[in-house]
Design a protein around this motif. Structure first.
Motif, PDB file in Angstrom:
ATOM      1  N   PRO A 293      40.392  68.968  -5.086  1.00 16.88           N
ATOM      2  CA  PRO A 293      39.406  70.049  -4.973  1.00 16.88           C
ATOM      3  C   PRO A 293      38.383  69.967  -6.095  1.00 16.88           C
ATOM      4  O   PRO A 293      38.671  69.458  -7.189  1.00 16.88           O
ATOM      5  N   ALA A 294      37.181  70.443  -5.846  1.00 17.89           N
ATOM      6  CA  ALA A 294      36.127  70.414  -6.852  1.00 17.89           C
ATOM      7  C   ALA A 294      36.580  71.138  -8.112  1.00 17.89           C
ATOM      8  O   ALA A 294      37.163  72.214  -8.047  1.00 17.89           O
ATOM      9  N   GLY A 295      36.318  70.511  -9.262  1.00 22.43           N
ATOM     10  CA  GLY A 295      36.664  71.099 -10.546  1.00 22.43           C
ATOM     11  C   GLY A 295      38.067  70.786 -11.025  1.00 22.43           C
ATOM     12  O   GLY A 295      38.466  71.214 -12.095  1.00 22.43           O
ATOM     13  N   ILE A 296      38.830  70.021 -10.235  1.00 24.91           N
ATOM     14  CA  ILE A 296      40.202  69.653 -10.608  1.00 24.91           C
ATOM     15  C   ILE A 296      40.335  68.137 -10.513  1.00 24.91           C
ATOM     16  O   ILE A 296      40.100  67.560  -9.455  1.00 24.91           O
ATOM     17  N   ASN A 297      40.704  67.497 -11.613  1.00 20.00           N
ATOM     18  CA  ASN A 297      40.856  66.041 -11.568  1.00 20.00           C
ATOM     19  C   ASN A 297      42.121  65.549 -12.254  1.00 20.00           C
ATOM     20  O   ASN A 297      42.249  64.375 -12.577  1.00 20.00           O
ATOM     21  N   VAL A 298      43.059  66.449 -12.479  1.00 23.46           N
ATOM     22  CA  VAL A 298      44.355  66.058 -13.045  1.00 23.46           C
ATOM     23  C   VAL A 298      45.455  66.655 -12.172  1.00 23.46           C
ATOM     24  O   VAL A 298      45.234  67.588 -11.409  1.00 23.46           O
ATOM     25  N   GLY A 299      46.642  66.102 -12.306  1.00 22.16           N
ATOM     26  CA  GLY A 299      47.750  66.587 -11.519  1.00 22.16           C
ATOM     27  C   GLY A 299      47.729  66.060 -10.106  1.00 22.16           C
ATOM     28  O   GLY A 299      47.009  65.111  -9.767  1.00 22.16           O
ATOM     29  N   ALA A 300      48.506  66.682  -9.241  1.00 21.81           N
ATOM     30  CA  ALA A 300      48.626  66.240  -7.857  1.00 21.81           C
ATOM     31  C   ALA A 300      47.451  66.762  -7.025  1.00 21.81           C
ATOM     32  O   ALA A 300      47.060  67.922  -7.153  1.00 21.81           O
ATOM     33  N   PRO A 301      46.885  65.925  -6.154  1.00 18.76           N
ATOM     34  CA  PRO A 301      45.794  66.370  -5.290  1.00 18.76           C
ATOM     35  C   PRO A 301      46.327  67.156  -4.097  1.00 18.76           C
ATOM     36  O   PRO A 301      47.536  67.294  -3.898  1.00 18.76           O
ATOM     37  N   THR A 302      45.419  67.682  -3.300  1.00 18.86           N
ATOM     38  CA  THR A 302      45.777  68.351  -2.053  1.00 18.86           C
ATOM     39  C   THR A 302      46.071  67.305  -0.987  1.00 18.86           C
ATOM     40  O   THR A 302      45.283  66.382  -0.778  1.00 18.86           O
ATOM     41  N   LEU A 303      47.210  67.448  -0.308  1.00 16.71           N
ATOM     42  CA  LEU A 303      47.633  66.484   0.699  1.00 16.71           C
ATOM     43  C   LEU A 303      47.527  67.090   2.090  1.00 16.71           C
ATOM     44  O   LEU A 303      47.716  68.294   2.278  1.00 16.71           O
ATOM     45  N   THR A 304      47.248  66.246   3.086  1.00 12.56           N
ATOM     46  CA  THR A 304      47.187  66.697   4.467  1.00 12.56           C
ATOM     47  C   THR A 304      47.548  65.533   5.379  1.00 12.56           C
ATOM     48  O   THR A 304      47.408  64.366   4.999  1.00 12.56           O
ATOM     49  N   SER A 305      48.002  65.853   6.582  1.00 15.29           N
ATOM     50  CA  SER A 305      48.372  64.829   7.555  1.00 15.29           C
ATOM     51  C   SER A 305      47.320  64.649   8.631  1.00 15.29           C
ATOM     52  O   SER A 305      47.483  63.796   9.510  1.00 15.29           O
ATOM     53  N   ILE A 306      46.231  65.436   8.591  1.00 16.71           N
ATOM     54  CA  ILE A 306      45.201  65.382   9.635  1.00 16.71           C
ATOM     55  C   ILE A 306      43.828  65.301   8.981  1.00 16.71           C
ATOM     56  O   ILE A 306      43.546  66.003   8.002  1.00 16.71           O
ATOM     57  N   LYS A 307      42.964  64.453   9.534  1.00 19.83           N
ATOM     58  CA  LYS A 307      41.573  64.361   9.106  1.00 19.83           C
ATOM     59  C   LYS A 307      40.686  64.202  10.335  1.00 19.83           C
ATOM     60  O   LYS A 307      41.092  63.612  11.344  1.00 19.83           O
ATOM     61  N   THR A 308      39.466  64.729  10.251  1.00 20.70           N
ATOM     62  CA  THR A 308      38.498  64.553  11.330  1.00 20.70           C
ATOM     63  C   THR A 308      37.251  63.876  10.804  1.00 20.70           C
ATOM     64  O   THR A 308      36.917  63.980   9.616  1.00 20.70           O
ATOM     65  N   CYS A 309      36.579  63.187  11.708  1.00 18.01           N
ATOM     66  CA  CYS A 309      35.372  62.434  11.359  1.00 18.01           C
ATOM     67  C   CYS A 309      34.328  62.672  12.435  1.00 18.01           C
ATOM     68  O   CYS A 309      34.632  62.582  13.634  1.00 18.01           O
ATOM     69  N   GLU A 310      33.115  62.978  12.034  1.00 18.12           N
ATOM     70  CA  GLU A 310      31.999  63.163  12.964  1.00 18.12           C
ATOM     71  C   GLU A 310      31.147  61.899  12.987  1.00 18.12           C
ATOM     72  O   GLU A 310      30.605  61.491  11.949  1.00 18.12           O
ATOM     73  N   LEU A 311      31.039  61.272  14.148  1.00 20.09           N
ATOM     74  CA  LEU A 311      30.214  60.081  14.331  1.00 20.09           C
ATOM     75  C   LEU A 311      29.016  60.431  15.185  1.00 20.09           C
ATOM     76  O   LEU A 311      29.151  61.078  16.223  1.00 20.09           O
ATOM     77  N   VAL A 312      27.838  59.999  14.740  1.00 16.78           N
ATOM     78  CA  VAL A 312      26.597  60.363  15.414  1.00 16.78           C
ATOM     79  C   VAL A 312      25.753  59.122  15.629  1.00 16.78           C
ATOM     80  O   VAL A 312      25.562  58.326  14.707  1.00 16.78           O
ATOM     81  N   VAL A 313      25.249  58.958  16.850  1.00 21.35           N
ATOM     82  CA  VAL A 313      24.281  57.903  17.151  1.00 21.35           C
ATOM     83  C   VAL A 313      22.959  58.591  17.434  1.00 21.35           C
ATOM     84  O   VAL A 313      22.827  59.318  18.414  1.00 21.35           O
ATOM     85  N   GLY A 314      21.968  58.382  16.569  1.00 20.13           N
ATOM     86  CA  GLY A 314      20.688  59.058  16.756  1.00 20.13           C
ATOM     87  C   GLY A 314      20.849  60.556  16.629  1.00 20.13           C
ATOM     88  O   GLY A 314      21.839  61.069  16.110  1.00 20.13           O
ATOM     89  N   ASN A 315      19.863  61.316  17.095  1.00 15.98           N
ATOM     90  CA  ASN A 315      19.929  62.772  17.119  1.00 15.98           C
ATOM     91  C   ASN A 315      18.813  63.286  18.010  1.00 15.98           C
ATOM     92  O   ASN A 315      18.143  62.518  18.698  1.00 15.98           O
TER      93      ASN A 315
END
Length: 851
Positions: free
Chosen positions: A306-328
Motif C-alpha cells: 500500500p502507498a506509504g508502506i515499504n517495510v514488513g509484509a505486503p498485502t496479498l491476494t489470489s485474484i487480479k484483473t487487467c483491462e486491455l484496450v485496443v484504440g478508443n
C-alpha cells in the motif's frame, strides 16, 4: 513477441522448413541467426501440437559456449494445446565464429538452428518492440480508421567500462502508402543509452491506402560518432502493413518472466497479461487471473505494498484483473490503448517446506468490458488459454550457480554488515525489459513488473502517496551478524535472480558496508542496519563497496569514499577463484598486456600490477587520511581536519554546537572534536558543527549534500556557492549534477565543440597537479586519460578530494572517477557461458585518527 535486430546484423529466416513435413515437435525459428559480437537477438522457440498434457521443459544450449550464449537455459511450454505454444530465448554473441543453437526435451526429437557471430559495430542493437525481426502489422481492410504505434527499442553495447551511445541516434520512419498515413508524432525518433525507447504513432483509413497494403521503412538517419568508433551501416527494418479480410481480436497470453513460467520459492516474480495480433480499431476486455485452488495460496499469491508502506509484509491476494484496450472512441488519440498488464507474484509467502517442483494453476477468464460499444464483427473474444500453469521451483533448481560474498572483519571493532539494494530494470513483457534505466512498476507503471529476485515497492524512509513505485533487488540475507574481530560471515545472490533478457543480464546490483559497533560494548551496542529499500545508513559519510553481478558478462565493482570514510574496505575476487590483478577478462585489452583493474582488489592495502611488458602498477591504499590546509580552495581559519571530521556527541539529544576546534578541546566528556554530527541532528540548524568523539571523515561532496543552502558554513571554506563563467556552481561540480557532466564523454573535447567549464573532473591524478605533494610519482594511473580539464573543478574541487585519493588510490572519490576506480572480473564465463565468480569484502581500521 519482442525482437531486436542488430545494427547491420539481424536475426534472419525466410522459410523455416523446405518441406511441410515437420521432423520434430520442437521448432527453432528461424533456421539461421546472425548476431554481432557483444550484442543479442531474440529467437522464437515453438512447441508444436503434442498429445501429452501438462508442461514440457525444453532445454536450450549452444554447441560452442565460447562463441555464443543462450538464455534462459530452459523454458516451460504447455503441451496438449490446440495451438502451438512458444517462448522467446535470447542469443548473445561472445566471440567471432559459428555454433549451433540446440533445443531438447525428453521424448521429443531435438531441433537446431545455426548461429553466426560477426564483428560488433561498437554501438548496439536496435529494433521494433513487439514486432520481431521481420515485423508485420495487420489491419482490417475495411476499417474506417486504423491506429498504430511502433516503439523503437535500443540496447547499447559496452566496451568493458563505458556504455556507448550517449549521443542521440536518429531513426526515421517512411512509408509507401502514397502519403495517406497521418502521423500523430514526429516520424523521427532519437534514442540514446539513457533514453532507449521512442514511439512513432499514426493512423490511416484502410480504404485510402493501397488495397494490398504497404510498407513502412525504419532506418537510421544522419551522422553518429563516438570517440574511436564510427556508426556502422544499418540494414533498414521493413514493416509489412498487411490488410486482412476479417477482423481479428488477437491472442491474450499470460506468462511469467521469459515465458518459462518458473518461479522460485521465497522470491518475487513478475506475471504478464498481453494482447497481440489484434487488428480491431476499438475493443476493450477485462482479464481476470485467479489462483485456481485455494490451498495453493500458500505457494503463490499476488502482492502489493500500500502507498506509504515499504517495510514488513505486503498485502496479498489470489485474484487480479487487467483491462486491455485496443484504440478508443477517439482512435486518433492513443493514450488509452493498453495492450498489457504487469503483476507481481510472491512465491511461497508462507515459507512452507518445498520438496520439489510444484505446479500452481492460474485460472484465466476474459470478457468484454460492458460499457464498450462493439460492432458484431468485433464481438468475438481473443483466443486465450483458460489456465496457465506456474512451476514453483526450489532455489537449488536454478541453472545459474549461487554467487557468494564473504565478509571478513579484520578491524578491532565488532561490526554489522549491511547491504543497500539498487534498483532493477522493470520488465514490460515476459521477454523484454522496459528500457535502460526504466525501473517503475506497480501503481506507478501498471504495464510493468519486476524481474525475479526483486520487489516492487516505494523506496526511501519517508514515503507518501506521491513516492514512485520502483523495482529494488531483494536484500541478501547475512548468515550471521554482528561479526566480531577476526570473524566472518557470508551472503548470497541466488542463481535464479535477475534480468535474463538481452546483453546485460544483471543478477544483483547494490552496495555493501560495515557499521562500527561501540568499542566499549561491542556485542551490546551495535547499530541497526536500515531495513527499507533504497536507503543508505543514517550517517551517509560511509565507505561503501559497490558491485554489479552479471550472469552473461563481466562483473563491475569498486570501493567508494565519495561521501566519506568510516573504515577501510577492500573488495575483490575470493582467493579460491584463482583470479588476481591482471587476469584476462572477456572484452579486455587485446594482446599480452592486461591492466590491474582486471580482477584486482579495490581498496587493496597491497600494490597491484597488470601483466605484459607495458603493464603498470596501482599503488597500495594506506587508509591514512590527513587533511591539511592545502585541501581547501583557500586556507581555512580553523583546524583543517575539523572541517572534515564526523563525530558522535555524548548527549545526542542536546549536542554542544561549535564553530572552532578550540571550543571542544577542553571537554571532559570525551567530546573533544568539533565536527559534523553522525546522527544528523546538527542538520536541523542548517550549518552547525558539534562537539563529539571522532568517528570518521565526511567529504566536501557530502557536506554540501547535507545542506545545500547559501548559509552553509562550508560556503566560506569550500566555496560551494562560487559560480564560474559557464554558469555552474562549485556545489554542482562537487556533486556532478546538472549542468555538470563527466569529463570522459560529454565534455571530453576542448571548446568550442563543448564547454570544459561544465566538466566534472579533469585530472589524471599526476603528482604535478598536487602542489602540496612533493613526491614525483603519481597518486595512481587511470585506465583511460581525459583530454581536457575544467579550471574551476581543478581549483575548487580537486584539493578537497586529493587527500582522499592519496589514502585510497583505487577508490572512487568523486562521481565519474570511473577510470581510476572501476574494476571488472569474471569466472568460467568463456567455458560455461555463466559468470560464477565469488567475492570477499574485508573491513579494517583506518590507520589514523583526528589530529
Amino acid at each position: 513477441m519482442v525482437g531486436l535486430a542488430s545494427l547491420g546484423l539481424a536475426a534472419c529466416g525466410g522459410g523455416d522448413r523446405v518441406t511441410p513435413t515437420r521432423t520434430s515437435e520442437l521448432d527453432i525459428v528461424p533456421d539461421h541467426v546472425e548476431v554481432a559480437s557483444g550484442n543479442a537477438v531474440q529467437v522464437p522457440l515453438t512447441l508444436l501440437a503434442v498429445k501429452s498434457s501438462g508442461n514440457r521443459r525444453v532445454r536450450l544450449r549452444v554447441s560452442d559456449p565460447d562463441v555464443a550464449q543462450v538464455s534462459p537455459a530452459d523454458c516451460m511450454l504447455p503441451a496438449g494445446t490446440a495451438q502451438p505454444s512458444s517462448c522467446m530465448v535470447t542469443v548473445s554473441g561472445k566471440s567471432l565464429g559459428s555454433t549451433q543453437l540446440i533445443a531438447e526435451s525428453d521424448g521429443l526429437a531435438s531441433d537446431q538452428g545455426a548461429v553466426t557471430v560477426q564483428p560488433g559495430n561498437g554501438v548496439g542493437t536496435i529494433g521494433i518492440a513487439d514486432y520481431g525481426s521481420q515485423p508485420t502489422f495487420t489491419y482490417y481492410k475495411s476499417a474506417a480508421n486504423v491506429s498504430f504505434a511502433f516503439t523503437v527499442q535500443f540496447m547499447p553495447e559496452t566496451d568493458g567500462q563505458r556504455v556507448y551511445a550517449e549521443n542521440p541516434i536518429s531513426v526515421e520512419f517512411t512509408d509507401t502508402s502514397g502519403k495517406k498515413v497521418r502521423y500523430q508524432t514526429n516520424t523521427v525518433c532519437n534514442v540514446t543509452s539513457s533514453a532507449p525507447t521512442c514511439t512513432v504513432a499514426g493512423s490511416f483509413t484502410a480504404t485510402e491506402v493501397p488495397a494490398d497494403g504497404f510498407l513502412v521503412r525504419m532506418a537510421v538517419t544522419g551522422d553518429w560518432q563516438t570517440p574511436g568508433k564510427a556508426f556502422a551501416d544499418f540494414n533498414p527494418i521493413v514493416i509489412s502493413m498487411k490488410p486482412v479480410a476479417s477482423q481479428v481480436p488477437g491472442h491474450i497470453r499470460v506468462a511469467s518472466q521469459n515465458a518459462s513460467n518458473q518461479i522460485f520459492s521465497g522470491s518475487k516474480a513478475p506475471l504478464f497479461v498481453t494482447l497481440s495480433d489484434s487488428n480491431l480499431t476499438q475493443a476493450s476486455y477485462t482479464v481476470t487471473l485467479k489462483i485456481a485452488n485455494p490451498a495453493d495460496t500458500k505457494w503463490v499469491q499476488f502482492y502489493d505494498y500500500p502507498a506509504g508502506i515499504n517495510v514488513g509484509a505486503p498485502t496479498l491476494t489470489s485474484i487480479k484483473t487487467c483491462e486491455l484496450v485496443v484504440g478508443n472512441s477517439n482512435s486518433a488519440n492513443l493514450k488509452n490503448t493498453i495492450l498489457g498488464c504487469g503483476f507481481n507474484l510472491w512465491a511461497n509467502p508462507s515459507g512452507a517446506a518445498l520438496s520439489g517442483p510444484t505446479e500452481v494453476p492460474i485460472e484465466v477468464s476474459v470478457e468484454r468490458t460492458p460499457e464498450t460499444e462493439l460492432q458484431p464483427a468485433d464481438a468475438a473474444l481473443p483466443k486465450f488459454s483458460q489456465q496457465t500453469i506456474l512451476s514453483l521451483m526450489p532455489p537449488s533448481a536454478a541453472n545459474t550457480p549461487t554467487r557468494t560474498i564473504t565478509f571478513s572483519n579484520h578491524s578491532s571493532r565488532t561490526v554489522v554488515f549491511a547491504a543497500n539494494s539498487g534498483s532493477a530494470s522493470a520488465y514490460v513483457s515476459p521477454t523484454a525489459t522496459a528500457g535502460l534505466g526504466e525501473v517503475a512498476c506497480g501503481a506507478t507503471a501498471p504495464t510493468q513488473a519486476c524481474p525475479i529476485g526483486s520487489t516492487c515497492v516505494q523506496g526511501g524512509q519517508n514515503v507518501d502517496d506521491t513516492t514512485p513505485y520502483q523495482c529494488f533487488w531483494d536484500a541478501p540475507a547475512f548468515a550471521s551478524n554482528p561479526v566480531k574481530p577476526q570473524g566472518s560471515t557470508t551472503a548470497t545472490v541466488p542463481g535464479y535472480a535477475g534480468v535474463t533478457s538481452g546483453s546485460q543480464q544483471i543478477q544483483w546490483s547494490g552496495s555493501y558496508y560495515a557499521l562500527n559497533c561501540s568499542s566499549g560494548a561491542p556485542d551490546a551496542d551495535c547499530p541497526a542496519a536500515p531495513g527499507t529499500p533504497g536507503t543508505s545508513p543514517l550517517n551517509p559519510a560511509q565507505t561503501v563497496a559497490e558491485i554489479t553481478y552479471q550472469r552473461n558478462a563481466v562483473d563491475f565493482y569498486d570501493v567508494s569514499i565519495i561521501n566519506g570514510v568510516s573504515n577501510a574496505l577492500a573488495l575483490g575476487p575470493s582467493a579460491n577463484s584463482g583470479k588476481v590483478a591482471g587476469s584476462p577478462v572477456p572484452g579486455g585489452p587485446s594482446g599480452s598486456i592486461t591492466t590491474p583493474y582486471a580482477c584486482g582488489t579495490a581498496g587493496s592495502a597491497q600494490a597491484q600490477t597488470g601483466t605484459g611488458a607495458s603493464a603498470y602498477t596501482l599503488p597500495a591504499s594506506t587508509w591514512t587520511l590527513v587533511p591539511t590546509a592545502a585541501n581547501f580552495p583557500a586556507p581555512p581559519a580553523d583546524s583543517p581536519a575539523s572541517y572534515y571530521a564526523v563525530v558522535s556527541p555524548s548527549n545526542p539529544a542536546q549536542p554542544t554546537a561549535c564553530s572552532a576546534q578550540a571550543a571542544c578541546r577542553a571537554s571532559t566528556a570525551g567530546d573533544t572534536v568539533c565536527g559534523w554530527n553522525a546522527g544528523g541532528l546538527s542538520l536541523a540548524g542548517g550549518n552547525q558543527r558539534v562537539c563529539g568523539a571522532f568517528q570518521g571523515w565526511a567529504s566536501a561532496n557530502q557536506i554540501w549534500g547535507w545542506n545545500q543552502t547559501a548559509g552553509n558554513a562550508g560556503n566560506a571554506v569550500f566555496g560551494f556557492g562560487t559560480r564560474n563563467g559557464s554558469g555552474v556552481t562549485v556545489g554542482q561540480l562537487q556533486l556532478c549534477t546538472n549542468p555538470a557532466g563527466t569529463i570522459y564523454s560529454t565534455y571530453a573535447t576542448a571548446p568550442p565543440s563543448s564547454d570544459a567549464g561544465l566538466a566534472c573532473g579533469g585530472t589524471d591524478w599526476n603528482a604535478s597537479n598536487i602542489i602540496f605533494n612533493p613526491s614525483t610519482a603519481p597518486i595512481t594511473r587511470p585506465a583511460e586519460s581525459h583530454t581536457t580539464s575544467n579550471p574551476t573543478w581543478m581549483q575548487y574541487v580537486y584539493p578537497t578530494i586529493a587527500w582522499l585519493k592519496m589514502a585510497c588510490p583505487t577508490c572512487y572519490t568523486f562521481p565519474y572517477d570511473d577510470e581510476s576506480s572501476t574494476f571488472n572480473c569474471e569466472q568460467d564465463l568463456n567455458s560455461q557461458g555463466t559468470n560464477t565468480l565469488d567475492y570477499t569484502l574485508q573491513v579494517d581500521d583506518l590507520k589514523n585518527h583526528f589530529q
